[in-house]
Scaffold this active site. Structure first.
Site, PDB file in Angstrom:
ATOM      1  N   LYS A  52      -7.240   1.571  -3.384  1.00 40.03           N
ATOM      2  CA  LYS A  52      -6.932   1.202  -1.999  1.00 40.03           C
ATOM      3  C   LYS A  52      -7.132   2.391  -1.065  1.00 40.03           C
ATOM      4  O   LYS A  52      -7.576   2.236   0.080  1.00 40.03           O
ATOM      5  CB  LYS A  52      -5.490   0.682  -1.897  1.00 40.03           C
ATOM      6  CG  LYS A  52      -5.057   0.279  -0.485  1.00 40.03           C
ATOM      7  CD  LYS A  52      -5.902  -0.858   0.105  1.00 40.03           C
ATOM      8  CE  LYS A  52      -5.542  -1.151   1.562  1.00 40.03           C
ATOM      9  NZ  LYS A  52      -4.271  -1.853   1.719  1.00 40.03           N
TER      10      LYS A  52
ATOM     11  N   THR B 216       0.880  -1.166   0.000  1.00 44.38           N
ATOM     12  CA  THR B 216       0.000   0.000   0.000  1.00 44.38           C
ATOM     13  C   THR B 216       0.919   1.217   0.000  1.00 44.38           C
ATOM     14  O   THR B 216       1.577   1.524   0.991  1.00 44.38           O
ATOM     15  CB  THR B 216      -0.922   0.025   1.222  1.00 44.38           C
ATOM     16  OG1 THR B 216      -1.811  -1.098   1.150  1.00 44.38           O
ATOM     17  CG2 THR B 216      -1.746   1.301   1.259  1.00 44.38           C
TER      18      THR B 216
ATOM     19  N   LYS C  97      -0.205   5.479   8.436  1.00 45.56           N
ATOM     20  CA  LYS C  97       0.610   5.585   7.218  1.00 45.56           C
ATOM     21  C   LYS C  97      -0.288   5.667   5.993  1.00 45.56           C
ATOM     22  O   LYS C  97      -0.104   6.523   5.122  1.00 45.56           O
ATOM     23  CB  LYS C  97       1.559   4.382   7.123  1.00 45.56           C
ATOM     24  CG  LYS C  97       2.525   4.410   5.940  1.00 45.56           C
ATOM     25  CD  LYS C  97       2.030   3.683   4.701  1.00 45.56           C
ATOM     26  CE  LYS C  97       2.009   2.182   4.888  1.00 45.56           C
ATOM     27  NZ  LYS C  97       1.696   1.469   3.615  1.00 45.56           N
TER      28      LYS C  97
END
Length: 290
Positions: A173, A98, A241
């Site tokens: 995502k 990711t 994050k």
């Protein structure tokens, strides 16, 4: 059977590489920054380990990466002894990290310059999804490359889809994380409210989970949340994050994400409570804090 390299054996990558070997039946060579983990994987699954990403990628038809962030990804692909330095002409680099859409485009350009192909393919489903080979994979790239890669990706996936050009997988995502952030905060507030009102949370969820309020998070996390247990899945540090990537992209494209920005701050509060490694449902701990 294809010749496959897998770079990055964290809680996700380790079982994903295992599915490529066992379920996919591929010839798999792995690399991990901690060599002992790569050696343990090779012993468990009967594959091979390599001392560098370049060594793992040499001669591979498909090279998978699954690491922590953009900088880690650059290190194992375009850095010293990175995978792209040894990838053969026509090989496909598939990134399951990711990361940002920007780094996806960087790697696409770097792969193209080497005569290789690239797909950004972040995953959703957490550690359990990786272990069970039931991840959702969101891909960005050209259709021809995707069609070659999909049968290999299928070894660890329940759902694989091409979302658009390179970067579209990472953008999808980001949407996934936006939706989860707001949903978990809503569930945390609902449970907190119910406890303050003196209701039986199990009875409440048994009823409302069958209606419009129902969700995977409600079904799978309400009980552990109610018990104050936060050791089940994706860590707060990693969610922050991811949300940082989301908010950076939103500043670039002009999207307005007030709830996501607020929930990101709430996760910061959880970190300040010492909950860095708690799972994302720990937003409730912040509300229940006396």
């Amino acid at each position: 059977m294809a010749k496959v390299a897998f770079i990055g054996l964290g809680v996700m990558g380790y079982p994903m590489a295992g599915h490529l070997k066992v379920k996919g039946g591929h010839d798999v060579t792995v690399y991990n920054r901690t060599a002992a983990k790569a050696e343990a994987w090779a012993k468990q699954y009967g594959g091979k380990s390599a001392p560098t990403p370049a060594a793992a990628a040499e001669g591979a038809d498909f090279v998978f990466t699954c690491v922590g962030n953009d900088d880690d990804l650059r290190s194992v692909t375009t850095g010293k002894d990175g995978a792209l330095s040894s990838m053969k002409n026509g090989a496909i680099l598939i990134d399951n990290t990711t990361a940002s859409a920007e780094v996806a485009r960087e790697l696409h350009a770097a792969a193209k310059a080497k005569g290789c192909y690239f797909i950004d393919a972040p995953v959703s489903g957490g550690q359990a999804g990786a272990e069970n080979g039931a991840l959702t994979v969101m891909c960005g790239g050209d259709a021809a490359t995707y069609e070659k890669a999909k049968p290999v990706i299928d070894a660890y996936a329940r759902m694989v889809g091409l979302m658009g050009a390179v970067g579209a997988g990472q953008l999808t995502k980001m949407i996934n994380q936006i939706c989860i952030a707001g949903l978990v905060q809503g569930l945390a507030e609902g449970i907190h409210f119910g406890k303050q009102a003196g209701l039986d949370i199990e009875k409440v969820v048994e009823v409302i989970s069958k209606g419009a309020a129902g969700s995977w998070q409600m079904e799978n996390r309400h009980r552990t949340m109610n018990e104050g247990k936060y050791e089940f899945g994706f860590a707060v540090d990693w969610m922050r994050k991811d949300l940082g990537i989301v908010l950076s992209e939103a500043r670039r494209n002009g999207a307005k994400l007030p709830v996501t920005a607020l929930v990101d701050q709430f996760y910061g509060d959880v970190q300040a409570m010492g909950g860095n490694r708690w799972d994302t449902s720990s937003l409730l701990a912040r509300l229940d804090k006396k």
